[in-house]
Design a protein around this motif. Structure first.
Motif, PDB file in Angstrom:
ATOM      1  N   SER A   2      51.261  45.136  48.777  1.00 22.13           N
ATOM      2  CA  SER A   2      51.954  45.579  47.575  1.00 22.13           C
ATOM      3  C   SER A   2      50.948  45.956  46.507  1.00 22.13           C
ATOM      4  O   SER A   2      49.884  45.364  46.379  1.00 22.13           O
ATOM      5  N   GLY A   3      51.306  46.943  45.683  1.00 24.43           N
ATOM      6  CA  GLY A   3      50.432  47.353  44.593  1.00 24.43           C
ATOM      7  C   GLY A   3      50.277  46.275  43.541  1.00 24.43           C
ATOM      8  O   GLY A   3      49.436  46.374  42.661  1.00 24.43           O
ATOM      9  N   ALA A   4      51.089  45.218  43.592  1.00 22.54           N
ATOM     10  CA  ALA A   4      51.007  44.161  42.597  1.00 22.54           C
ATOM     11  C   ALA A   4      49.839  43.231  42.847  1.00 22.54           C
ATOM     12  O   ALA A   4      49.441  42.476  41.985  1.00 22.54           O
ATOM     13  N   HIS A   5      49.286  43.259  44.054  1.00 21.25           N
ATOM     14  CA  HIS A   5      48.201  42.348  44.371  1.00 21.25           C
ATOM     15  C   HIS A   5      46.883  42.876  43.816  1.00 21.25           C
ATOM     16  O   HIS A   5      46.551  44.043  44.039  1.00 21.25           O
ATOM     17  N   PRO A   6      46.106  42.029  43.128  1.00 21.31           N
ATOM     18  CA  PRO A   6      44.817  42.500  42.630  1.00 21.31           C
ATOM     19  C   PRO A   6      43.822  42.658  43.760  1.00 21.31           C
ATOM     20  O   PRO A   6      43.919  41.994  44.789  1.00 21.31           O
ATOM     21  N   VAL A   7      42.869  43.525  43.578  1.00 23.14           N
ATOM     22  CA  VAL A   7      41.798  43.668  44.544  1.00 23.14           C
ATOM     23  C   VAL A   7      40.788  42.557  44.315  1.00 23.14           C
ATOM     24  O   VAL A   7      40.371  42.311  43.186  1.00 23.14           O
ATOM     25  N   SER A   8      40.387  41.893  45.389  1.00 20.54           N
ATOM     26  CA  SER A   8      39.336  40.899  45.272  1.00 20.54           C
ATOM     27  C   SER A   8      38.012  41.617  45.056  1.00 20.54           C
ATOM     28  O   SER A   8      37.775  42.694  45.599  1.00 20.54           O
ATOM     29  N   ILE A   9      37.136  41.014  44.284  1.00 22.60           N
ATOM     30  CA  ILE A   9      35.824  41.614  44.060  1.00 22.60           C
ATOM     31  C   ILE A   9      35.073  41.743  45.376  1.00 22.60           C
ATOM     32  O   ILE A   9      34.177  42.557  45.512  1.00 22.60           O
ATOM     33  N   ASP A  10      35.469  40.956  46.404  1.00 25.68           N
ATOM     34  CA  ASP A  10      34.808  41.051  47.694  1.00 25.68           C
ATOM     35  C   ASP A  10      34.959  42.437  48.308  1.00 25.68           C
ATOM     36  O   ASP A  10      34.135  42.872  49.096  1.00 25.68           O
ATOM     37  N   ILE A  11      36.051  43.148  47.971  1.00 28.24           N
ATOM     38  CA  ILE A  11      36.253  44.491  48.505  1.00 28.24           C
ATOM     39  C   ILE A  11      35.156  45.418  48.022  1.00 28.24           C
ATOM     40  O   ILE A  11      34.788  46.367  48.688  1.00 28.24           O
ATOM     41  N   SER A  12      34.631  45.152  46.861  1.00 32.61           N
ATOM     42  CA  SER A  12      33.522  45.954  46.345  1.00 32.61           C
ATOM     43  C   SER A  12      32.196  45.219  46.544  1.00 32.61           C
ATOM     44  O   SER A  12      31.301  45.324  45.729  1.00 32.61           O
ATOM     45  N   ALA A  13      32.093  44.450  47.620  1.00 33.66           N
ATOM     46  CA  ALA A  13      30.897  43.660  47.875  1.00 33.66           C
ATOM     47  C   ALA A  13      29.653  44.524  47.807  1.00 33.66           C
ATOM     48  O   ALA A  13      29.670  45.713  48.134  1.00 33.66           O
ATOM     49  N   ALA A  45      26.663  37.642  44.032  1.00 32.44           N
ATOM     50  CA  ALA A  45      27.089  37.508  42.640  1.00 32.44           C
ATOM     51  C   ALA A  45      25.993  37.982  41.690  1.00 32.44           C
ATOM     52  O   ALA A  45      26.258  38.664  40.693  1.00 32.44           O
ATOM     53  N   ARG A  46      24.746  37.637  42.002  1.00 30.76           N
ATOM     54  CA  ARG A  46      23.645  38.004  41.115  1.00 30.76           C
ATOM     55  C   ARG A  46      23.474  39.523  41.058  1.00 30.76           C
ATOM     56  O   ARG A  46      23.246  40.103  39.989  1.00 30.76           O
ATOM     57  N   LEU A  47      23.604  40.172  42.214  1.00 36.23           N
ATOM     58  CA  LEU A  47      23.458  41.622  42.240  1.00 36.23           C
ATOM     59  C   LEU A  47      24.635  42.315  41.566  1.00 36.23           C
ATOM     60  O   LEU A  47      24.466  43.327  40.885  1.00 36.23           O
ATOM     61  N   LEU A  48      25.838  41.797  41.749  1.00 36.30           N
ATOM     62  CA  LEU A  48      26.997  42.377  41.081  1.00 36.30           C
ATOM     63  C   LEU A  48      26.853  42.297  39.567  1.00 36.30           C
ATOM     64  O   LEU A  48      27.313  43.167  38.836  1.00 36.30           O
ATOM     65  N   ASN A  49      26.204  41.246  39.097  1.00 40.67           N
ATOM     66  CA  ASN A  49      26.012  41.094  37.654  1.00 40.67           C
ATOM     67  C   ASN A  49      25.072  42.150  37.073  1.00 40.67           C
ATOM     68  O   ASN A  49      25.007  42.320  35.854  1.00 40.67           O
ATOM     69  N   LEU A  50      24.344  42.846  37.950  1.00 43.41           N
ATOM     70  CA  LEU A  50      23.523  43.950  37.469  1.00 43.41           C
ATOM     71  C   LEU A  50      24.380  45.160  37.109  1.00 43.41           C
ATOM     72  O   LEU A  50      23.919  46.082  36.444  1.00 43.41           O
ATOM     73  N   LEU A  51      25.643  45.126  37.544  1.00 39.69           N
ATOM     74  CA  LEU A  51      26.582  46.223  37.264  1.00 39.69           C
ATOM     75  C   LEU A  51      27.743  45.659  36.460  1.00 39.69           C
ATOM     76  O   LEU A  51      28.876  45.622  36.916  1.00 39.69           O
TER      77      LEU A  51
END
Length: 204
Positions: A2-13, A45-51
């Motif tokens: 469903s479109g109501a579910h948020p995307v987990s940040i893991d999808i943009s790993a 997590a550390r690398l994602l924090n660069l963005l």
């Protein structure tokens, strides 16, 4: 989903992003080193924090309902493969003319046999909706066709990035090279781009 579910940040790993984005932030590192860091789960997590801005935006995205947007959830390698299929489909009539074993082997080594055969089949099936690209001259070498398809692939992906729904554009951009993309293909390529996005959606 469903479109109501948020995307987990893991999808943009981090491992799914094009390494050039992180390399711009860590220019002292070689590309190979950046790619190794991307695949280290302890550093995600550390690398994602660069963005920071991209991370904040992606964390709140709803799950996309369209195939163009769902392609942005795939890895940069898969997105690159989609680009080759887009360009291969656009030049499917030219690909179909190469039947000599040596030419076919050269095309398959560069594009992949599955991409070449898919492009030829789909170009015949979808001929009415393809952009009006004249076949390349009969004496065009396989190498020249490969280069033309490679250039067209990036143009198609630049166009894809520009036509995905706005909330997913940053995510799409992160799956493409940070610099050096050509000008986007024209709107006449949209049927090709949409057809391949739908096909990749089915295969995912």
């Amino acid at each position: 989903m469903s479109g109501a579910h948020p995307v987990s940040i893991d999808i943009s790993a981090v491992g799914t992003l094009h390494p050039s984005h992180l390399q711009l932030l860590m220019p002292m590192l070689q590309r190979e080193t950046v790619e190794k860091l991307q695949n280290c789960s302890r550093l995600t997590a550390r690398l994602l924090n660069l963005l920071p801005q991209e991370k904040a935006d992606l964390a709140s995205l709803p799950f996309p309902t369209g195939s163009l947007e769902r392609l942005a959830l795939q890895s940069s390698a898969t997105v690159g493969q989609a680009g080759l299929r887009m360009a291969g489909l656009a030049y499917g009539r030219s690909l179909a003319r190469y039947v000599e074993a040596r030419d076919v082997a050269e095309l398959d080594a560069a594009l992949g046999a599955s991409t070449r055969l898919f492009s030829i089949r789909q170009a015949a099936r979808l001929a009415a909706s393809l952009p009006n690209i004249p076949p390349l001259p009969a004496d065009t070498s396989p190498q020249a066709l490969i280069a033309t398809i490679g250039d067209c692939a990036w143009q198609c992906l630049a166009r894809w990035r520009d036509i995905v729904e706005t909330p997913y554009r940053a995510l799409a951009s992160l799956k493409l090279p940070a610099v050096g993309l050509p000008s986007p293909a024209s709107a006449s390529f949209d049927p090709v781009i949409r057809a391949i996005a739908m096909d990749m959606d089915v295969d995912a």
